[in-house]
Design a protein around this motif. Structure first.
Motif, PDB file in Angstrom:
ATOM      1  N   GLU A 102      40.762   7.189  29.096  1.00  0.00           N
ATOM      2  CA  GLU A 102      40.178   6.541  28.025  1.00  0.00           C
ATOM      3  C   GLU A 102      38.533   6.381  28.446  1.00  0.00           C
ATOM      4  N   THR A 103      38.268   5.956  29.480  1.00  0.00           N
ATOM      5  CA  THR A 103      36.877   5.939  29.882  1.00  0.00           C
ATOM      6  C   THR A 103      36.571   7.176  30.930  1.00  0.00           C
ATOM      7  N   TRP A 104      35.346   7.366  30.871  1.00  0.00           N
ATOM      8  CA  TRP A 104      34.989   8.520  31.658  1.00  0.00           C
ATOM      9  C   TRP A 104      33.506   8.593  32.094  1.00  0.00           C
ATOM     10  N   VAL A 105      33.299   9.328  33.173  1.00  0.00           N
ATOM     11  CA  VAL A 105      31.973   9.365  33.491  1.00  0.00           C
ATOM     12  C   VAL A 105      31.659  10.996  33.689  1.00  0.00           C
ATOM     13  N   ALA A 106      30.419  11.461  33.298  1.00  0.00           N
ATOM     14  CA  ALA A 106      30.252  12.926  33.226  1.00  0.00           C
ATOM     15  C   ALA A 106      28.789  13.214  33.866  1.00  0.00           C
ATOM     16  N   ASN A 107      28.852  14.407  34.595  1.00  0.00           N
ATOM     17  CA  ASN A 107      27.787  14.937  35.062  1.00  0.00           C
ATOM     18  C   ASN A 107      26.706  15.207  34.277  1.00  0.00           C
ATOM     19  N   ASN A 108      26.666  15.945  33.261  1.00  0.00           N
ATOM     20  CA  ASN A 108      25.380  16.027  32.362  1.00  0.00           C
ATOM     21  C   ASN A 108      25.745  16.241  30.991  1.00  0.00           C
ATOM     22  N   GLY A 109      24.715  16.683  30.315  1.00  0.00           N
ATOM     23  CA  GLY A 109      24.987  16.765  28.588  1.00  0.00           C
ATOM     24  C   GLY A 109      25.922  17.698  28.413  1.00  0.00           C
ATOM     25  N   SER A 110      26.091  18.815  29.147  1.00  0.00           N
ATOM     26  CA  SER A 110      27.148  19.782  28.889  1.00  0.00           C
ATOM     27  C   SER A 110      28.507  19.256  28.730  1.00  0.00           C
ATOM     28  N   TRP A 111      28.978  18.499  29.764  1.00  0.00           N
ATOM     29  CA  TRP A 111      30.383  17.848  29.666  1.00  0.00           C
ATOM     30  C   TRP A 111      30.586  16.712  28.570  1.00  0.00           C
ATOM     31  N   ALA A 112      29.350  15.989  28.594  1.00  0.00           N
ATOM     32  CA  ALA A 112      29.297  14.870  27.642  1.00  0.00           C
ATOM     33  C   ALA A 112      29.576  15.360  26.346  1.00  0.00           C
ATOM     34  N   ASP A 113      28.801  16.452  25.688  1.00  0.00           N
ATOM     35  CA  ASP A 113      28.776  16.888  24.536  1.00  0.00           C
ATOM     36  C   ASP A 113      30.328  17.559  24.381  1.00  0.00           C
ATOM     37  N   MET A 114      31.084  18.356  25.346  1.00  0.00           N
ATOM     38  CA  MET A 114      32.260  18.507  25.362  1.00  0.00           C
ATOM     39  C   MET A 114      33.230  17.390  24.914  1.00  0.00           C
ATOM     40  N   GLY A 115      33.184  16.295  25.589  1.00  0.00           N
ATOM     41  CA  GLY A 115      33.669  15.213  25.247  1.00  0.00           C
ATOM     42  C   GLY A 115      33.813  14.699  23.657  1.00  0.00           C
ATOM     43  N   ILE A 116      32.538  14.761  23.152  1.00  0.00           N
ATOM     44  CA  ILE A 116      32.266  14.156  21.788  1.00  0.00           C
ATOM     45  C   ILE A 116      32.831  15.142  20.887  1.00  0.00           C
ATOM     46  N   ALA A 117      32.933  16.474  21.195  1.00  0.00           N
ATOM     47  CA  ALA A 117      33.544  17.483  20.415  1.00  0.00           C
ATOM     48  C   ALA A 117      34.873  17.315  20.450  1.00  0.00           C
ATOM     49  N   LEU A 118      35.552  16.704  21.414  1.00  0.00           N
ATOM     50  CA  LEU A 118      36.815  16.407  21.463  1.00  0.00           C
ATOM     51  C   LEU A 118      37.308  15.143  20.878  1.00  0.00           C
ATOM     52  N   GLY A 119      36.316  14.447  20.214  1.00  0.00           N
ATOM     53  CA  GLY A 119      36.780  13.256  19.759  1.00  0.00           C
ATOM     54  C   GLY A 119      36.832  12.138  20.656  1.00  0.00           C
ATOM     55  N   GLN A 120      36.292  12.087  21.778  1.00  0.00           N
ATOM     56  CA  GLN A 120      36.227  10.942  22.555  1.00  0.00           C
ATOM     57  C   GLN A 120      35.127  10.011  22.433  1.00  0.00           C
ATOM     58  N   GLU A 121      35.021   8.757  23.131  1.00  0.00           N
ATOM     59  CA  GLU A 121      33.968   8.152  23.114  1.00  0.00           C
ATOM     60  C   GLU A 121      32.868   8.685  24.333  1.00  0.00           C
ATOM     61  N   PRO A 122      31.498   8.319  24.057  1.00  0.00           N
ATOM     62  CA  PRO A 122      30.607   8.869  24.898  1.00  0.00           C
ATOM     63  C   PRO A 122      31.109   8.403  26.349  1.00  0.00           C
ATOM     64  N   PRO A 123      30.598   9.025  27.196  1.00  0.00           N
ATOM     65  CA  PRO A 123      30.820   8.788  28.769  1.00  0.00           C
ATOM     66  C   PRO A 123      29.984   7.681  29.473  1.00  0.00           C
ATOM     67  N   GLU A 124      30.535   6.651  30.094  1.00  0.00           N
ATOM     68  CA  GLU A 124      30.115   5.538  30.602  1.00  0.00           C
ATOM     69  C   GLU A 124      28.795   5.602  31.170  1.00  0.00           C
ATOM     70  N   GLY A 125      28.526   6.879  32.056  1.00  0.00           N
ATOM     71  CA  GLY A 125      27.448   7.220  32.607  1.00  0.00           C
ATOM     72  C   GLY A 125      27.138   8.620  32.667  1.00  0.00           C
ATOM     73  N   VAL A 126      25.986   9.251  32.731  1.00  0.00           N
ATOM     74  CA  VAL A 126      25.546  10.435  33.100  1.00  0.00           C
ATOM     75  C   VAL A 126      24.474  10.847  33.959  1.00  0.00           C
ATOM     76  N   TRP A 127      24.307  12.075  34.761  1.00  0.00           N
ATOM     77  CA  TRP A 127      23.342  12.115  36.033  1.00  0.00           C
ATOM     78  C   TRP A 127      21.851  11.707  35.329  1.00  0.00           C
ATOM     79  N   LEU A 128      21.525  12.351  34.365  1.00  0.00           N
ATOM     80  CA  LEU A 128      20.146  11.694  33.774  1.00  0.00           C
ATOM     81  C   LEU A 128      20.212  11.567  32.216  1.00  0.00           C
ATOM     82  N   PRO A 129      20.213  10.344  31.650  1.00  0.00           N
ATOM     83  CA  PRO A 129      20.656  10.086  30.121  1.00  0.00           C
ATOM     84  C   PRO A 129      19.401  10.933  29.395  1.00  0.00           C
ATOM     85  N   SER A 130      18.197  10.979  30.097  1.00  0.00           N
ATOM     86  CA  SER A 130      17.061  11.452  29.193  1.00  0.00           C
ATOM     87  C   SER A 130      17.194  12.979  28.862  1.00  0.00           C
ATOM     88  N   ARG A 131      18.066  13.756  29.720  1.00  0.00           N
ATOM     89  CA  ARG A 131      18.562  15.084  29.408  1.00  0.00           C
ATOM     90  C   ARG A 131      19.758  15.318  28.684  1.00  0.00           C
TER      91      ARG A 131
END
Length: 371
Positions: free
Chosen positions: A60-89
């Motif tokens: 249900e909750t997750w942490v992503a390395n970067n925007g590639s994986w974060a975007d995959m999660g959004i595409a899959l209907g998930q809530e945004p990750p709790e953290g990413v390497w650099l949110p600015s990117r």
């Protein structure tokens, strides 16, 4: 070839064919029925380099390395990750192109702070860490050791990731890179969203067909130079040669010619080298693409970057500057939604495309489960 670990917080067993040999992992590939639920509610997903990972239930909750994986999660209907390497990117403004899809980065934890503190993972307490563990131990070995990885997996949740955005890391030579959609499919298995994934595959196939239709014949394709630019230091650029990582996906599919490919310029990943206006003028690419500028609007980019080139005695001699063909060069990290948006933009910039190459409403429908 498995080793079992008890999770002290979740009291489940995770199996892995690879974590014990973190530096030279070559886990088995798997998918399809192997990624579905097993006899109980648990299920396993297999991917290099992490091997076979068992999930007691859907994260249900997750942490992503970067925007590639974060975007995959959004595409899959998930809530945004709790953290990413650099949110600015993680450039969530791309979602402005998709109806009824938006992501707020408010409260999203930045994992990198001149290094990384393993305690951050304990604070976030995610159900899965969508991060290649080798990225942490090889790039930030002074901060994160293999034993730290093992402790985090034992105490919190597994790591599940593959560094796909660039093929420039020597430590990644011992296990396979994945394409964007191969990685996307693996994450779909983790979140048990394979139907959404298949809808994206179908959309992406149609999109690629549309892209192929607008690409000019070989002799008419432009020569482009991709570089990293910093507004305060224009005239000194980090060059990127178009490679196989996911960050170059749109340029490969638009079949542009790499201005640096047949020169002495070496990729920034391998040399950390720089080039200046004089070197650029010798090559004189038709199109100049600057990375590191995605947070700017097109107008801001022109005012803050292009204007500096027009005011420089050498830069103004460049063909791209004279023809007004200097553009934002796209993100380092792109997932399935991001790729559609930035490829559309690139096609408009390079080939004067005025047609929509993908259906934003269909993207919205898939993300929101209306299919």
């Amino acid at each position: 070839m498995t080793d079992e670990r008890s999770w002290t917080r979740r009291d489940v067993i995770r199996t892995s064919s690879a974590i014990a040999g973190m530096g030279v992992l070559a886990g088995c590939t798997g998918g399809g029925s192997e990624g579905g639920p097993s006899d109980g509610d648990s299920y396993t997903v297999t991917m290099e380099p992490v091997g076979e990972v068992e999930f007691p239930d859907v994260p249900e909750t997750w942490v992503a390395n970067n925007g590639s994986w974060a975007d995959m999660g959004i595409a899959l209907g998930q809530e945004p990750p709790e953290g990413v390497w650099l949110p600015s990117r993680y450039h969530t403004q791309y979602y402005d192109e998709i109806p009824d899809v938006s992501v707020s980065k408010d409260g999203m934890t930045r994992l990198s702070d001149d290094g990384i503190d393993p305690e951050t993972f304990y604070e976030l307490d995610g159900d899965v860490h969508v991060i290649d563990p080798n990225f942490l131990t090889n790039r930030f070995g002074d901060d994160v050791s293999e034993s730290d990885i093992e402790d985090i997996e034992r105490d919190i949740a597994p790591f599940f990731g593959n560094s796909i955005f660039s093929t420039g890391y020597p430590w990644h030579e011992d296990y396979a890179y994945l394409s964007l959609y191969e990685a996307f499919g693996k994450l779909a298995e983790v979140f048990q969203e394979t139907e959404r994934y298949e809808e994206f595959v179908s959309l992406h196939d149609e999109f690629q067909s549309n892209v192929a239709d607008i690409v000019p014949s070989e002799g008419e394709r432009p020569t482009v130079a991709i570089m990293w630019a910093v507004e305060s230091d224009m005239g000194s650029f980090s060059p990127y040669l178009i490679g196989e990582g996911t960050s170059f996906k749109q340029w490969r599919e638009l079949k542009v010619n790499d201005a640096f490919a047949d020169t002495d310029v070496r990729d920034f990943h391998s040399t950390r080298g720089k080039i200046d206006y004089e070197t650029l003028l010798e090559i004189d690419p038709e199109i100049i693409l600057f990375r590191g500028q995605e947070a700017k609007t097109a107008a801001e980019f022109r005012d803050e970057i292009v204007s500096q080139m027009e005011d420089d005695d050498t830069a103004r001699e460049l063909t791209a500057v004279q023809n007004d063909d200097v553009y934002r060069g796209g993100p380092l990290y792109q997932g399935p939604i991001t790729n559609l948006v930035v490829t559309q933009r690139a096609a408009e910039q390079l080939y004067d495309v005025d047609e929509q190459l993908y259906d934003p409403q269909r993207v919205s429908d898939i993300v929101n489960g209306n299919f």
